[in-house]
Design a protein around this motif. Structure first.
Motif, PDB file in Angstrom:
ATOM      1  N   LEU A 142       0.641  -1.074   0.077  1.00 40.75           N
ATOM      2  CA  LEU A 142       0.124  -0.032  -0.108  1.00 40.75           C
ATOM      3  C   LEU A 142       1.016   1.012   0.009  1.00 40.75           C
ATOM      4  O   LEU A 142       0.675   2.013  -0.995  1.00 40.75           O
ATOM      5  N   ALA A 143       2.001   1.222   0.716  1.00 43.57           N
ATOM      6  CA  ALA A 143       2.792   2.410   0.938  1.00 43.57           C
ATOM      7  C   ALA A 143       3.489   2.517  -0.468  1.00 43.57           C
ATOM      8  O   ALA A 143       3.858   3.669  -0.984  1.00 43.57           O
ATOM      9  N   SER A 144       3.813   1.402  -1.124  1.00 43.16           N
ATOM     10  CA  SER A 144       4.605   1.661  -2.333  1.00 43.16           C
ATOM     11  C   SER A 144       3.713   2.303  -3.210  1.00 43.16           C
ATOM     12  O   SER A 144       4.132   2.987  -4.303  1.00 43.16           O
ATOM     13  N   LYS A 145       2.442   1.665  -3.321  1.00 44.01           N
ATOM     14  CA  LYS A 145       1.602   2.351  -4.425  1.00 44.01           C
ATOM     15  C   LYS A 145       0.796   3.849  -3.838  1.00 44.01           C
ATOM     16  O   LYS A 145       0.671   4.615  -4.834  1.00 44.01           O
ATOM     17  N   GLU A 146       0.768   4.107  -2.809  1.00 43.76           N
ATOM     18  CA  GLU A 146      -0.127   5.410  -2.439  1.00 43.76           C
ATOM     19  C   GLU A 146       0.851   6.229  -1.515  1.00 43.76           C
ATOM     20  O   GLU A 146       0.291   7.204  -1.179  1.00 43.76           O
ATOM     21  N   GLY A 147       2.045   6.019  -1.361  1.00 47.57           N
ATOM     22  CA  GLY A 147       2.885   6.674  -0.475  1.00 47.57           C
ATOM     23  C   GLY A 147       2.479   6.813   1.044  1.00 47.57           C
ATOM     24  O   GLY A 147       1.856   5.783   1.517  1.00 47.57           O
ATOM     25  N   GLY A 148       3.228   7.576   2.009  1.00 48.58           N
ATOM     26  CA  GLY A 148       2.806   7.561   3.085  1.00 48.58           C
ATOM     27  C   GLY A 148       3.562   6.636   4.029  1.00 48.58           C
ATOM     28  O   GLY A 148       4.503   5.644   3.566  1.00 48.58           O
ATOM     29  N   PRO A 149       3.235   6.249   5.406  1.00 54.45           N
ATOM     30  CA  PRO A 149       4.000   5.300   6.137  1.00 54.45           C
ATOM     31  C   PRO A 149       3.719   3.950   5.648  1.00 54.45           C
ATOM     32  O   PRO A 149       2.590   3.551   4.993  1.00 54.45           O
ATOM     33  N   GLU A 150       4.717   2.942   6.175  1.00 55.26           N
ATOM     34  CA  GLU A 150       4.336   1.700   5.681  1.00 55.26           C
ATOM     35  C   GLU A 150       3.640   0.923   6.927  1.00 55.26           C
ATOM     36  O   GLU A 150       3.733  -0.355   6.907  1.00 55.26           O
ATOM     37  N   VAL A 151       2.879   1.511   7.454  1.00 50.23           N
ATOM     38  CA  VAL A 151       2.113   0.848   8.677  1.00 50.23           C
ATOM     39  C   VAL A 151       0.655   1.695   8.296  1.00 50.23           C
ATOM     40  O   VAL A 151       0.306   2.933   7.808  1.00 50.23           O
ATOM     41  N   PHE A 152      -0.496   0.853   8.505  1.00 46.16           N
ATOM     42  CA  PHE A 152      -1.963   1.266   8.642  1.00 46.16           C
ATOM     43  C   PHE A 152      -2.478   1.062   9.973  1.00 46.16           C
ATOM     44  O   PHE A 152      -2.476   0.054  10.384  1.00 46.16           O
ATOM     45  N   ARG A 153      -3.453   1.802  10.443  1.00 43.56           N
ATOM     46  CA  ARG A 153      -3.929   1.804  11.630  1.00 43.56           C
ATOM     47  C   ARG A 153      -5.580   0.755  11.363  1.00 43.56           C
ATOM     48  O   ARG A 153      -6.461   1.185  10.699  1.00 43.56           O
ATOM     49  N   GLY A 154      -5.201  -0.559  11.803  1.00 42.76           N
ATOM     50  CA  GLY A 154      -6.297  -1.536  11.279  1.00 42.76           C
ATOM     51  C   GLY A 154      -7.353  -1.352  12.465  1.00 42.76           C
ATOM     52  O   GLY A 154      -6.990  -1.574  13.699  1.00 42.76           O
ATOM     53  N   VAL A 155      -8.628  -1.053  12.005  1.00 40.12           N
ATOM     54  CA  VAL A 155      -9.772  -1.292  13.047  1.00 40.12           C
ATOM     55  C   VAL A 155     -10.512  -2.459  12.856  1.00 40.12           C
ATOM     56  O   VAL A 155     -11.226  -2.622  11.829  1.00 40.12           O
ATOM     57  N   PHE A 156     -10.252  -3.564  13.996  1.00 40.93           N
ATOM     58  CA  PHE A 156     -10.848  -4.578  13.766  1.00 40.93           C
ATOM     59  C   PHE A 156     -12.210  -4.849  14.980  1.00 40.93           C
ATOM     60  O   PHE A 156     -12.170  -4.805  15.927  1.00 40.93           O
ATOM     61  N   ILE A 157     -13.194  -4.835  14.198  1.00 41.21           N
ATOM     62  CA  ILE A 157     -14.479  -4.830  15.019  1.00 41.21           C
ATOM     63  C   ILE A 157     -15.235  -6.574  14.653  1.00 41.21           C
ATOM     64  O   ILE A 157     -15.635  -6.602  13.615  1.00 41.21           O
ATOM     65  N   ARG A 158     -15.078  -7.138  15.668  1.00 37.11           N
ATOM     66  CA  ARG A 158     -15.642  -8.726  15.612  1.00 37.11           C
ATOM     67  C   ARG A 158     -15.328  -9.083  14.100  1.00 37.11           C
ATOM     68  O   ARG A 158     -16.051  -9.525  13.619  1.00 37.11           O
ATOM     69  N   ALA A 159     -13.991  -9.294  14.130  1.00 31.87           N
ATOM     70  CA  ALA A 159     -13.637  -9.103  12.760  1.00 31.87           C
ATOM     71  C   ALA A 159     -13.253 -10.706  12.446  1.00 31.87           C
ATOM     72  O   ALA A 159     -13.043 -11.568  13.093  1.00 31.87           O
ATOM     73  N   PRO A 160     -13.288 -10.961  11.019  1.00 34.66           N
ATOM     74  CA  PRO A 160     -12.742 -12.291  10.482  1.00 34.66           C
ATOM     75  C   PRO A 160     -11.457 -12.260  10.041  1.00 34.66           C
ATOM     76  O   PRO A 160     -10.657 -11.059  10.496  1.00 34.66           O
ATOM     77  N   ALA A 161     -10.723 -13.389   9.726  1.00 38.95           N
ATOM     78  CA  ALA A 161      -9.339 -13.408   9.309  1.00 38.95           C
ATOM     79  C   ALA A 161      -9.383 -14.514   8.610  1.00 38.95           C
ATOM     80  O   ALA A 161     -10.309 -15.451   8.226  1.00 38.95           O
ATOM     81  N   ILE A 162      -8.393 -14.559   7.345  1.00 36.35           N
ATOM     82  CA  ILE A 162      -8.046 -15.363   6.399  1.00 36.35           C
ATOM     83  C   ILE A 162      -7.186 -16.733   6.947  1.00 36.35           C
ATOM     84  O   ILE A 162      -6.065 -16.075   7.262  1.00 36.35           O
ATOM     85  N   LEU A 163      -7.530 -17.734   6.700  1.00 37.34           N
ATOM     86  CA  LEU A 163      -6.624 -18.848   7.163  1.00 37.34           C
ATOM     87  C   LEU A 163      -5.964 -19.456   5.979  1.00 37.34           C
ATOM     88  O   LEU A 163      -4.746 -19.817   6.159  1.00 37.34           O
ATOM     89  N   GLU A 164      -6.406 -19.407   4.716  1.00 30.40           N
ATOM     90  CA  GLU A 164      -5.664 -19.898   3.702  1.00 30.40           C
ATOM     91  C   GLU A 164      -5.890 -19.094   2.389  1.00 30.40           C
ATOM     92  O   GLU A 164      -7.182 -18.733   2.355  1.00 30.40           O
TER      93      GLU A 164
END
Length: 265
Positions: A142-164
């Motif tokens: 994301l930083a490579s394409k859009e600039g800015g820092p190489e971190v993003f503040r992720g807001v996870f609300i009762r969130a899913p995750a990808i296992l595979e």
């Protein structure tokens, strides 16, 4: 003018529309985005409305409720056809679940999926509403394409995750989880082998061709880079210029910084 549809059945669709274009910034930047780049966000509630949009966002919300409403309005066939046509689609949180080919952690009876994204998603990997959290994610692509820092503040609300993920899926962000916490929180999860050491990594952002998916809620922060990244996907698909820059990235707006406090839904 290219119309970006936002599925407006339930959840944070208003926040996505507010980011399409980035109306949280000054009015003259809003006009710049609409008139010069030709992008506007619109609500999608009926199948026929999909015929008028160039790309689509499926927002976060309560995925079972969204699925029931989509089924009631007969949206699933049109959504699947939209994905098969190769038009850009971005799913956030519940939207990620919609796009997954396979899901686990479902409620009794499961829910209907749109599919198209070659992955296995755990519907409620991070636990209940009380386990919602925020964290800094490493996002070098994301930083490579859009600039800015190489971190993003992720807001996870009762969130899913990808296992595979399948071989065509590009991982854009992952998140380390202590192995013992992962086991305690998810005793029934299969298909994710033990990492060496004391941590596991689950995937929280991916891209596969025309599909983008994030387990977190970029629309609930002031950082608009994920929206800009998705809009570039849309303009590339239409054969338009892909030289769009993140709004405000190289402009001196002389504005006070917006307080970045997410709204929990």
């Amino acid at each position: 003018m290219a119309l970006v549809g936002v599925l407006a059945l339930q959840g944070s669709y208003n926040e996505h529309i507010a980011g399409m274009p980035f109306s949280s910034l000054s009015d003259h930047i809003y006009v710049f985005w609409v008139l010069l780049l030709g992008v506007k966000g619109v609500e999608i509630k009926k199948p026929e409305q999909l015929e008028n949009v160039a790309s689509l966002i499926i927002p976060g919300g309560e995925s079972t409720t969204m699925a029931k409403l989509a089924e009631y309005h007969n949206l699933f066939p049109a959504l699947r056809e939209f994905v098969k046509m190769g038009k850009p689609v971005w799913g956030t949180c519940a939207g990620l679940i919609f796009l997954a080919d396979r899901a686990t952690g479902q409620k009794i009876g499961g829910q209907e999926l749109v599919g198209g994204l070659d992955c296995m998603v755990h519907r409620n990997f991070f636990g209940s509403q009380l386990q919602s959290f925020e964290t800094e994610l490493s996002v070098p692509e994301l930083a490579s394409k859009e600039g800015g820092p190489e971190v993003f503040r992720g807001v996870f609300i009762r969130a899913p995750a990808i296992l595979e993920v399948g071989p065509q899926v590009e991982v854009l962000a992952d998140y380390p989880v202590p192995a013992n916490k992962w086991k305690d929180s998810n005793p029934g999860v299969e298909g994710h082998e033990e990492n060496s050491g004391s941590e596991k990594k689950v995937i929280v952002a991916v891209r596969q061709g025309n599909l983008l998916a994030t387990a977190f809620h970029p629309e609930l922060t002031a950082d608009t880079r994920w929206h800009s990244y998705f809009l570039k996907m849309a303009t590339e698909t239409e054969g338009a210029s892909s030289s769009v820059v993140a709004v405000g990235a190289d402009l001196d707006l002389n504005q006070p910084t917006k307080i970045d406090l997410p709204v929990f839904l």
